[in-house]
Scaffold this motif. Structure first.
Motif, PDB file in Angstrom:
ATOM      1  N   VAL A   4       0.774  -1.051  -0.201  1.00 43.44           N
ATOM      2  CA  VAL A   4      -0.119  -0.055   0.147  1.00 43.44           C
ATOM      3  C   VAL A   4       0.879   1.115  -0.126  1.00 43.44           C
ATOM      4  O   VAL A   4       1.831   1.300   0.920  1.00 43.44           O
ATOM      5  CB  VAL A   4      -0.912   0.128   1.180  1.00 43.44           C
ATOM      6  N   CYS A  61      -3.044   3.792  -3.013  1.00 47.73           N
ATOM      7  CA  CYS A  61      -3.580   2.663  -3.644  1.00 47.73           C
ATOM      8  C   CYS A  61      -2.687   1.470  -3.290  1.00 47.73           C
ATOM      9  O   CYS A  61      -1.726   1.453  -2.727  1.00 47.73           O
ATOM     10  CB  CYS A  61      -3.044   2.970  -5.321  1.00 47.73           C
ATOM     11  N   ARG A  62      -3.615   0.262  -3.626  1.00 44.66           N
ATOM     12  CA  ARG A  62      -3.005  -0.948  -3.234  1.00 44.66           C
ATOM     13  C   ARG A  62      -2.605  -1.786  -4.392  1.00 44.66           C
ATOM     14  O   ARG A  62      -3.200  -1.565  -5.504  1.00 44.66           O
ATOM     15  CB  ARG A  62      -3.799  -1.784  -2.502  1.00 44.66           C
ATOM     16  N   LYS A 101      -4.894  -0.138  -7.320  1.00 48.25           N
ATOM     17  CA  LYS A 101      -6.296   0.081  -6.971  1.00 48.25           C
ATOM     18  C   LYS A 101      -6.514   1.030  -5.958  1.00 48.25           C
ATOM     19  O   LYS A 101      -5.664   1.040  -5.273  1.00 48.25           O
ATOM     20  CB  LYS A 101      -6.920  -1.525  -6.834  1.00 48.25           C
ATOM     21  N   PHE A 133      -7.674   2.266  -2.724  1.00 55.45           N
ATOM     22  CA  PHE A 133      -7.835   1.608  -1.194  1.00 55.45           C
ATOM     23  C   PHE A 133      -8.268   2.630  -0.248  1.00 55.45           C
ATOM     24  O   PHE A 133      -9.154   2.832   0.224  1.00 55.45           O
ATOM     25  CB  PHE A 133      -6.665   0.777  -0.960  1.00 55.45           C
ATOM     26  N   CYS A 168      -5.751  -2.804   6.660  1.00 57.39           N
ATOM     27  CA  CYS A 168      -4.951  -1.763   6.789  1.00 57.39           C
ATOM     28  C   CYS A 168      -5.421  -0.879   8.054  1.00 57.39           C
ATOM     29  O   CYS A 168      -6.629  -0.827   8.221  1.00 57.39           O
ATOM     30  CB  CYS A 168      -4.899  -0.866   5.533  1.00 57.39           C
ATOM     31  N   GLU A 188      -9.635  -0.177   5.693  1.00 55.94           N
ATOM     32  CA  GLU A 188     -10.315  -1.121   4.636  1.00 55.94           C
ATOM     33  C   GLU A 188      -9.394  -2.417   4.873  1.00 55.94           C
ATOM     34  O   GLU A 188      -8.312  -2.660   5.412  1.00 55.94           O
ATOM     35  CB  GLU A 188     -10.314  -0.537   3.471  1.00 55.94           C
ATOM     36  N   TRP A 220      -8.989  -6.486   2.092  1.00 52.61           N
ATOM     37  CA  TRP A 220      -9.463  -7.123   0.826  1.00 52.61           C
ATOM     38  C   TRP A 220      -9.064  -8.469   0.881  1.00 52.61           C
ATOM     39  O   TRP A 220      -8.394  -8.878   1.628  1.00 52.61           O
ATOM     40  CB  TRP A 220      -8.933  -6.308  -0.384  1.00 52.61           C
TER      41      TRP A 220
END
Length: 318
Positions: free
Chosen positions: A204, A210-211, A220, A222, A260, A268, A270
């Protein structure tokens, strides 16, 4: 204790053939010691080896590495296999359990780096320093010791980075920012590339939030970009699927979630196995069947502090 620059050992690193992989409970123990058994004096430095469903980008809006660096890294990853995981010695695993991680300073790092206490490092890169990645000398995750397929328990790995200072970026353009990334990776990894850009890695980034997972493009969306003074944490959670015998097409695949935190608050997360763009690579190396190291990517002038000592974390994973 001062940081060290390590030279690569003679000959190729330990190889790995994915077709020979077995679940951790049936690994064969290789008699040749893995790199981390020489952690005190010979952690390899790979720098001298020759040469998305969520909104994704073909390039970063904040800063981008050179295409030459990318091509050299792709060539490295195509030719050099990931190291086969080994069972760590008792002494090595004891240091990991005690959060006693040291930084491996890459050749591309220009600046100051020091250990200020057990598992805690502080550093500053010089302005316009190119991309580089500092990696822990020992893995945070060992399949032989930590895989839920062995322990029948979930495993969490986590650490935090505080952003202290930002100077000039590595390039000359106004959009070419400085910053850092926090991530995990399987070794060996090209040290002139940030975690998340090449195989067996995720990260990240501070400049745009973005990640990246094996993604040399633009990542992407994030989280919000990091601010000076922010402490960002990153963790991975490995667990057995709810029904390991009926998960379609997964075999013994673990569930892997990445989360994170910012200043102690969880943000967030994923699912590692979510659908990825055609342009992005796979997740091999990150699924709980390889050793995983903590990594901090740096670009431009950056001041930072890294904490692997759980007693110093702002967030305590459950």
């Amino acid at each position: 204790m001062a940081d060290k620059v390590y030279s690569p050992p003679p000959g190729p690193p330990p190889g790995y053939d994915a077709s020979e992989f077995q679940t951790p409970s049936t690994y064969e123990v290789d008699q040749s010691p893995p790199p981390y058994h020489n952690w005190e004096e010979a952690v390899p430095d790979t720098a001298t080896f020759p040469p998305p469903p969520v909104t994704g980008y073909y390039c970063s809006g904040a800063g981008n590495a050179s295409s030459d660096d990318a091509e050299r890294a792709h060539d490295f990853c195509n030719r050099v296999p990931l190291w086969k995981p080994m069972k760590p010695s008792r002494a090595v695993y004891s240091r990991v359990e005690n959060d006693d991680f040291h930084p491996v300073r890459p050749r591309e790092f220009n600046g100051d780096l020091s250990i200020i206490s057990k598992g805690t490092w502080r550093g500053t890169t010089r302005e316009k320093n190119g991309d580089c990645t500092i990696v822990t000398n020992l893995p945070l995750y060992f399949p032989h010791e930590n895989s839920p397929l062995v322990t029948e328990k979930r495993k969490v790995i986590y650490f935090e980075v505080k952003l202290l200072y930002l100077g000039a970026g590595p390039g000359s353009g106004e959009a070419d920012s400085s910053g850092l990334s926090i991530g995990f990776l399987a070794q060996p990894y090209p040290t002139w590339r940030s975690p998340g850009w090449e195989r067996g890695s995720l990260g990240v980034f501070s400049d745009d939030g973005c990640r990246f997972v094996n993604d040399s493009w633009g990542g992407k969306d994030f989280i919000a970009p990091f601010q000076i003074g922010d402490t960002i944490g990153l963790g991975m959670v490995f667990s057995l699927p709810e029904d390991i015998n009926s998960a379609p097409g997964s075999g013994s695949r673990l569930e892997v979630n990445v989360f994170c935190t910012r200043n102690g608050q969880r943000l967030e997360e994923w699912d590692l196995h979510e659908e990825v763009d055609q342009e992005a690579g796979g997740v091999k190396g990150l699924e709980g069947d390889f050793d995983l190291y903590g990594a901090v990517g740096l670009f431009g002038g950056v001041g930072f502090e890294v904490c692997f000592d759980r007693s110093g974390w702002l967030h305590q994973p459950e």
